[in-house]
Design a protein around this motif. Structure first.
Motif, mmCIF file in Angstrom:
data_model
loop_
_atom_site.group_PDB
_atom_site.id
_atom_site.type_symbol
_atom_site.label_atom_id
_atom_site.label_comp_id
_atom_site.label_asym_id
_atom_site.label_seq_id
_atom_site.Cartn_x
_atom_site.Cartn_y
_atom_site.Cartn_z
ATOM 1 N N GLY A 127 1.149 13.241 0.522
ATOM 2 C CA GLY A 127 -0.279 13.437 0.322
ATOM 3 C C GLY A 127 -0.958 12.201 -0.240
ATOM 4 O O GLY A 127 -2.065 11.828 0.189
ATOM 5 N N LEU A 128 -0.307 11.556 -1.195
ATOM 6 C CA LEU A 128 -0.874 10.345 -1.790
ATOM 7 C C LEU A 128 -0.885 9.191 -0.787
ATOM 8 O O LEU A 128 -1.843 8.408 -0.738
ATOM 9 C CB LEU A 128 -0.083 9.957 -3.038
ATOM 10 N N ARG A 129 0.165 9.083 0.015
ATOM 11 C CA ARG A 129 0.175 8.023 1.030
ATOM 12 C C ARG A 129 -0.913 8.257 2.075
ATOM 13 O O ARG A 129 -1.603 7.323 2.495
ATOM 14 C CB ARG A 129 1.560 7.933 1.676
ATOM 15 N N SER A 130 -1.064 9.504 2.521
ATOM 16 C CA SER A 130 -2.115 9.799 3.489
ATOM 17 C C SER A 130 -3.491 9.470 2.917
ATOM 18 O O SER A 130 -4.355 8.922 3.615
ATOM 19 C CB SER A 130 -2.060 11.277 3.894
ATOM 20 N N ALA A 131 -3.697 9.790 1.638
ATOM 21 C CA ALA A 131 -4.990 9.562 1.002
ATOM 22 C C ALA A 131 -5.269 8.083 0.780
ATOM 23 O O ALA A 131 -6.340 7.576 1.128
ATOM 24 C CB ALA A 131 -5.056 10.319 -0.325
ATOM 25 N N LEU A 132 -4.302 7.384 0.178
ATOM 26 C CA LEU A 132 -4.547 6.011 -0.256
ATOM 27 C C LEU A 132 -4.308 4.967 0.829
ATOM 28 O O LEU A 132 -4.853 3.865 0.752
ATOM 29 C CB LEU A 132 -3.671 5.700 -1.476
ATOM 30 N N ASP A 173 0.836 -1.206 0.000
ATOM 31 C CA ASP A 173 0.000 0.000 0.000
ATOM 32 C C ASP A 173 0.871 1.256 0.000
ATOM 33 O O ASP A 173 0.624 2.203 -0.764
ATOM 34 C CB ASP A 173 -0.922 0.009 1.215
ATOM 35 N N VAL A 174 1.889 1.263 0.851
ATOM 36 C CA VAL A 174 2.795 2.415 0.926
ATOM 37 C C VAL A 174 3.591 2.546 -0.370
ATOM 38 O O VAL A 174 3.763 3.651 -0.902
ATOM 39 C CB VAL A 174 3.752 2.262 2.129
ATOM 40 N N ALA A 175 4.047 1.414 -0.900
ATOM 41 C CA ALA A 175 4.854 1.433 -2.120
ATOM 42 C C ALA A 175 4.057 1.937 -3.315
ATOM 43 O O ALA A 175 4.565 2.732 -4.116
ATOM 44 C CB ALA A 175 5.399 0.032 -2.403
ATOM 45 N N THR A 176 2.817 1.504 -3.455
ATOM 46 C CA THR A 176 2.020 1.895 -4.618
ATOM 47 C C THR A 176 1.758 3.398 -4.624
ATOM 48 O O THR A 176 1.840 4.048 -5.668
ATOM 49 C CB THR A 176 0.686 1.125 -4.644
ATOM 50 N N ALA A 177 1.460 3.963 -3.470
ATOM 51 C CA ALA A 177 1.239 5.408 -3.397
ATOM 52 C C ALA A 177 2.499 6.168 -3.810
ATOM 53 O O ALA A 177 2.436 7.164 -4.547
ATOM 54 C CB ALA A 177 0.816 5.803 -1.982
ATOM 55 N N GLY A 178 3.659 5.699 -3.349
ATOM 56 C CA GLY A 178 4.907 6.348 -3.723
ATOM 57 C C GLY A 178 5.218 6.231 -5.196
ATOM 58 O O GLY A 178 5.708 7.184 -5.821
ATOM 59 N N VAL A 179 4.909 5.076 -5.789
ATOM 60 C CA VAL A 179 5.169 4.882 -7.215
ATOM 61 C C VAL A 179 4.235 5.748 -8.061
ATOM 62 O O VAL A 179 4.637 6.264 -9.111
ATOM 63 C CB VAL A 179 5.033 3.389 -7.587
ATOM 64 N N ILE A 180 3.006 5.947 -7.625
ATOM 65 C CA ILE A 180 2.104 6.858 -8.345
ATOM 66 C C ILE A 180 2.672 8.271 -8.325
ATOM 67 O O ILE A 180 2.636 8.992 -9.336
ATOM 68 C CB ILE A 180 0.694 6.821 -7.732
ATOM 69 N N ALA A 181 3.235 8.677 -7.189
ATOM 70 C CA ALA A 181 3.891 9.988 -7.128
ATOM 71 C C ALA A 181 5.064 10.053 -8.102
ATOM 72 O O ALA A 181 5.270 11.066 -8.785
ATOM 73 C CB ALA A 181 4.371 10.260 -5.700
ATOM 74 N N LEU A 182 5.823 8.969 -8.187
ATOM 75 C CA LEU A 182 6.942 8.919 -9.126
ATOM 76 C C LEU A 182 6.449 9.064 -10.564
ATOM 77 O O LEU A 182 7.094 9.734 -11.386
ATOM 78 C CB LEU A 182 7.701 7.604 -8.955
ATOM 79 N N CYS A 183 5.326 8.457 -10.888
ATOM 80 C CA CYS A 183 4.751 8.576 -12.238
ATOM 81 C C CYS A 183 4.423 10.029 -12.566
ATOM 82 O O CYS A 183 4.693 10.507 -13.672
ATOM 83 C CB CYS A 183 3.482 7.722 -12.340
ATOM 84 N N VAL A 184 3.824 10.725 -11.611
ATOM 85 C CA VAL A 184 3.483 12.134 -11.826
ATOM 86 C C VAL A 184 4.736 12.956 -12.073
ATOM 87 O O VAL A 184 4.793 13.772 -13.013
ATOM 88 C CB VAL A 184 2.699 12.689 -10.621
ATOM 89 N N ILE A 185 5.753 12.749 -11.263
ATOM 90 C CA ILE A 185 7.002 13.495 -11.426
ATOM 91 C C ILE A 185 7.656 13.181 -12.764
ATOM 92 O O ILE A 185 8.154 14.079 -13.457
ATOM 93 C CB ILE A 185 7.959 13.183 -10.264
ATOM 94 N N SER A 186 7.646 11.918 -13.162
ATOM 95 C CA SER A 186 8.263 11.510 -14.426
ATOM 96 C C SER A 186 7.576 12.164 -15.612
ATOM 97 O O SER A 186 8.233 12.671 -16.528
ATOM 98 C CB SER A 186 8.218 9.985 -14.564
ATOM 99 N N ALA A 187 6.246 12.142 -15.618
ATOM 100 C CA ALA A 187 5.502 12.682 -16.758
ATOM 101 C C ALA A 187 5.444 14.200 -16.748
ATOM 102 O O ALA A 187 5.626 14.851 -17.781
ATOM 103 C CB ALA A 187 4.082 12.107 -16.769
ATOM 104 N N ALA A 188 5.177 14.776 -15.574
ATOM 105 C CA ALA A 188 4.952 16.219 -15.504
ATOM 106 C C ALA A 188 6.251 17.016 -15.493
ATOM 107 O O ALA A 188 6.298 18.131 -16.023
ATOM 108 C CB ALA A 188 4.138 16.556 -14.254
#
Length: 259
Positions: free
Chosen positions: A222-227, A69-84
């Motif tokens: 923020g994503l970890r707190s949410a998810l 759960d913690v890892a997936t939230a962090g990887v989603i953040a990484l996706c945003v940083i990579s693309a944006a």
């Protein structure tokens, strides 16, 4: 780790409505990002591999909570940083070098339309990224907190704005080769020390205090707190909003459409 996009020309842009011009440029930007193998590697393949690796190992420590759960939230953040940030900084930097931005800035699309198209294209790519990571995470046992999904979407949107603004600030002030080097270096540093994959609370004390002020840690926290916890992390939201506001103001003042 990335290469420039192919310039777009359109002989019918003047006849189209502003909305259609922005959507047409958005489509082009999305196609360019998805066709670029190196950018796709950074934006999707590496985050997916990071998620699998984190789910199969016990190191590094990700702190309290179910590891996947913690890892997936962090990887989603990484996706945003990579693309944006990474992908947009590099593609915009080379578009500027090859005078694509100067050309598009004086077409009916306009500078505002160009920026809008880049933001929309980034969000479209992130939809693909998050969908792939979410499916992979669910297969590996991820169980996000349903009550926090709306908060997660908020952080993705705000994080996209902040990192696109930072990307434009970088791409609009440095030469393309410098943008390429800096964008990739920043990606690596944020990955390891920016509180993205490894929560900042698990970093050494001095590093953790610095990371708390970074947009990367704000987005990931923020994503970890949410998810994971299903709650809105207001402090993390303020950090990301502050970076987005400052980067937007600076990019508007300093961005140059020609090299």
């Amino acid at each position: 780790m990335s290469t420039p996009t192919t310039p777009m020309t359109s002989t019918h842009a003047g006849a189209a409505s502003p909305r259609r011009r922005v959507l047409a440029q958005t489509s082009f930007e999305v196609g360019s990002l998805l066709r670029n193998g190196e950018q796709l590697l950074v934006s999707l393949v590496l985050p997916a591999l990071a998620l699998v690796g984190l789910s199969l190992t016990s190191s590094p420590s990700l702190g309290p909570g179910t590891r996947i759960d913690v890892a997936t939230a962090g990887v989603i953040a990484l996706c945003v940083i990579s693309a944006a940030f990474t992908a947009q900084a590099i593609s915009t930097g080379f578009d500027r070098r090859y005078a694509v931005l100067r050309y598009l800035g004086v077409t009916p699309l306009g500078r505002g339309g160009l920026v809008a198209a880049k933001v929309l294209a980034t969000l479209a790519v992130e939809v693909v990224q998050v969908a792939v990571i979410a499916v992979l995470g669910l297969v590996l046992g991820w169980r996000p907190e349903a009550s926090g999904i709306a908060y997660a979407v908020l952080f993705v949107v705000v994080g996209t704005w902040a990192f696109v603004a930072l990307a434009l600030l970088l791409a609009g002030t440095l030469r393309a080769e410098a943008v390429l080097a800096v964008a990739n270096l920043v990606w690596v540093l944020l990955l390891g020390l920016g509180g993205v994959i490894v929560p900042r609370t698990e970093l050494p004390a001095g590093v953790s205090h610095v990371a708390a002020l970074l947009p990367s840690a704000g987005l990931a926290d923020g994503l970890r707190s949410a998810l994971v916890d299903g709650r809105l992390n207001l402090l993390a939201l303020v950090v990301v909003l502050a970076w987005g506001l400052v980067a937007t103001v600076l990019a508007a003042r300093l961005f140059r459409f020609d090299d």
